[in-house]
Design an enzyme around this catalytic site. Structure first.
Site, PDB file in Angstrom:
ATOM      1  N   ASP A  23      42.279  30.986 -12.816  1.00  0.00           N
ATOM      2  CA  ASP A  23      43.737  30.998 -12.954  1.00  0.00           C
ATOM      3  C   ASP A  23      44.445  30.487 -11.709  1.00  0.00           C
ATOM      4  OD1 ASP A  23      43.426  32.019 -15.451  1.00  0.00           O
ATOM      5  OD2 ASP A  23      43.854  34.103 -14.881  1.00  0.00           O
ATOM      6  N   ARG A  65      46.549  45.513  -3.970  1.00  0.00           N
ATOM      7  CA  ARG A  65      47.658  44.588  -4.230  1.00  0.00           C
ATOM      8  C   ARG A  65      48.740  44.600  -3.153  1.00  0.00           C
ATOM      9  NH1 ARG A  65      44.265  41.767  -6.765  1.00  0.00           N
ATOM     10  NH2 ARG A  65      44.220  41.888  -9.019  1.00  0.00           N
TER      11      ARG A  65
HETATM   12  N1  ARG Z   1      44.014  48.686 -14.834  1.00  0.00           N
HETATM   13  C1  ARG Z   1      43.719  48.534 -13.458  1.00  0.00           C
HETATM   14  C2  ARG Z   1      44.970  48.549 -12.639  1.00  0.00           C
HETATM   15  O1  ARG Z   1      46.017  48.417 -13.160  1.00  0.00           O
HETATM   16  C3  ARG Z   1      42.859  47.332 -13.180  1.00  0.00           C
HETATM   17  C4  ARG Z   1      43.511  46.008 -13.260  1.00  0.00           C
HETATM   18  C5  ARG Z   1      42.487  44.951 -13.161  1.00  0.00           C
HETATM   19  N2  ARG Z   1      43.062  43.666 -12.882  1.00  0.00           N
HETATM   20  C6  ARG Z   1      42.491  42.545 -13.225  1.00  0.00           C
HETATM   21  N3  ARG Z   1      43.076  41.456 -12.828  1.00  0.00           N
HETATM   22  N4  ARG Z   1      41.392  42.498 -13.917  1.00  0.00           N
HETATM   23  O2  ARG Z   1      44.943  48.734 -11.449  1.00  0.00           O
END
Ligand code: ARG
Length: 398
Positions: free
Chosen positions: A12, A91
């Site tokens: 991506d 993040r």
């Molecule tokens: N559900 C988890 C969260 O919100 C994991 C997200 C995973 N992200 C991904 N790009 N696969 O923190």
């Protein structure tokens, strides 16, 4: 026009790099190392091949451990009681680094590869806004164009780039604290996750027949030693992911409530996180008063929720952290855990600050309340409850 792109090196963000160039941007890529071991190889080279004007790889593993994971341990951070928040915690750190580069490079915009249905967009955007305000634009092409993996693939191929990636079954996000796996068959919450969804843990059935014993030493709530060997927090986490994962412990499977109003089936691997939180919470209980222990759960739950919901920027987090630190001042000691074929149990604990007294608890020795003391205590202790039940004529009160 200069844009700073949060670049993972995956499909991506690689397609986004091309898109941004097509839109006339000069693209500076930033890859933040938060312990995602396998994905980092060749990232810089790929960024330049795709036309980045400048690339930064920022080693933030130590910082991730010391600023984020340490608090996650002290706050027993499990969103909805299950998810140790690996992705959620990384993040804001990634966004902070991207914002720093954007300032240094005098960029007009920052870009990321988050979708409109996920939590990560909330975490990125809120942190970017916190650092950059409204003068720097946030570009989110996946959200904007509903860029699918198939379209991203097509875009890269159309510009003559080979895409080495074989079609991946799952969407994986990995860092030092946890590995998140979504998509494919996992989207059916009734179906058991196939073995190929896991990478950090062996199937419990195939784990060694001998149990693994670990002695974990904590100082002020932070893990500092494993089996007598002192190491950095990042070192502890890396070691436990390997050791505990090889005994089949650390898998999580639950239906999670996302920020954006959807339920999603999530699978995680987090051997070190689950081990450290289990051990830490056991030690806390040995040390805290019952009221401290109960109140601490409110702090923990609230802190975890802010981290999950993309509100790392919320000032309440700092207030909660002060309280969490204050209580953790006493969380020093050693916890012994036993890991065996996918299960983990705390089998011993010791702390200089526990009020536990073997002498006091022994029936044959030491303090023994008199019959009169015990009767008096129980009478007054239950008075409110019995009097209220009587006043209401509840069954059995005569
Ligand atoms: N559900 C988890 C969260 O919100 C994991 C997200 C995973 N992200 C991904 N790009 N696969 O923190």
């Amino acid at each position: 026009m200069r844009v700073v792109l949060a670049y993972s090196g995956g499909l991506d963000t690689s397609a986004i790099l091309l898109l941004l160039k097509r839109r006339g941007y000069e693209v500076v890529t930033v890859t933040v190392d938060v312990g995602q071991e396998e994905e980092l190889e060749g990232v810089e080279e790929r960024a330049y091949q795709l036309g980045a004007s400048k690339h930064y790889t920022i080693d933030a593993v130590g910082e991730f451990a010391d600023r984020f994971i340490s608090m996650a341990v002290k706050a027993n951070a499990l969103y909805e009681g299950r998810y140790p928040l690996g992705t959620a915690l990384a993040r804001p750190l990634i966004a902070e680094k991207v914002a720093e580069v954007a300032r240094r490079e005098g960029a007009e915009a920052v870009a990321h590869g988050c979708t409109a249905k996920g939590n990560d967009q909330v975490r990125f955007d809120s942190t970017l806004k916190y650092y950059l305000g409204d003068d720097v634009k946030i570009i989110a092409p996946v959200r904007e164009m509903r860029l699918t993996r198939a379209k991203a693939l097509e875009l890269l191929r159309s510009e003559g780039f080979k895409v080495p990636e074989t079609h991946k079954k799952y969407s994986v996000d990995e860092n030092l604290w946890s590995r998140s796996v979504e998509g494919g068959i996992l989207d059916d919450p009734a179906a058991e996750p196939p073995e190929d969804a896991f990478a950090w843990t062996v199937p419990p059935e195939k784990a060694p027949d001998e149990p693994l014993y670990l002695e974990l030493k904590f100082e002020r709530g932070i893990p500092v030693e494993v089996n007598g060997e002192r190491m950095s927090l990042a070192g502890v986490v890396r070691l436990l992911n390997k050791l505990v994962g090889s005994h089949g412990y650390g898998r999580i499977d639950h239906v999670e409530n996302r920020v954006v109003g959807l339920k999603s089936r999530e699978v995680y691997e987090a051997p070190a996180a689950l081990t450290l939180i289990e051990a830490h919470r056991d030690l806390e209980k040995a040390v805290y008063t019952p009221r401290e222990f109960r109140f601490k759960q409110v702090l923990d739950w609230e802190w975890s929720d802010l981290a999950y919901q993309g509100l790392w920027v919320e000032p309440l987090r700092l207030t909660l952290e002060r309280a969490v630190d204050e209580l953790n001042k006493w969380v020093t000691g050693v916890v012994r855990v036993k890991v065996y074929k996918g299960s983990l149990r705390v089998v011993g604990r010791w702390s200089p600050y526990t009020s536990y007294s073997r002498q006091a608890i022994d029936y044959d020795n030491g303090w023994y309340p008199s019959d009169e003391e015990a009767r008096g205590f129980i009478k007054i202790w239950s008075l409110h409850s019995i009097a209220a039940a009587r006043a209401r004529g509840l069954p059995g009160t005569g």
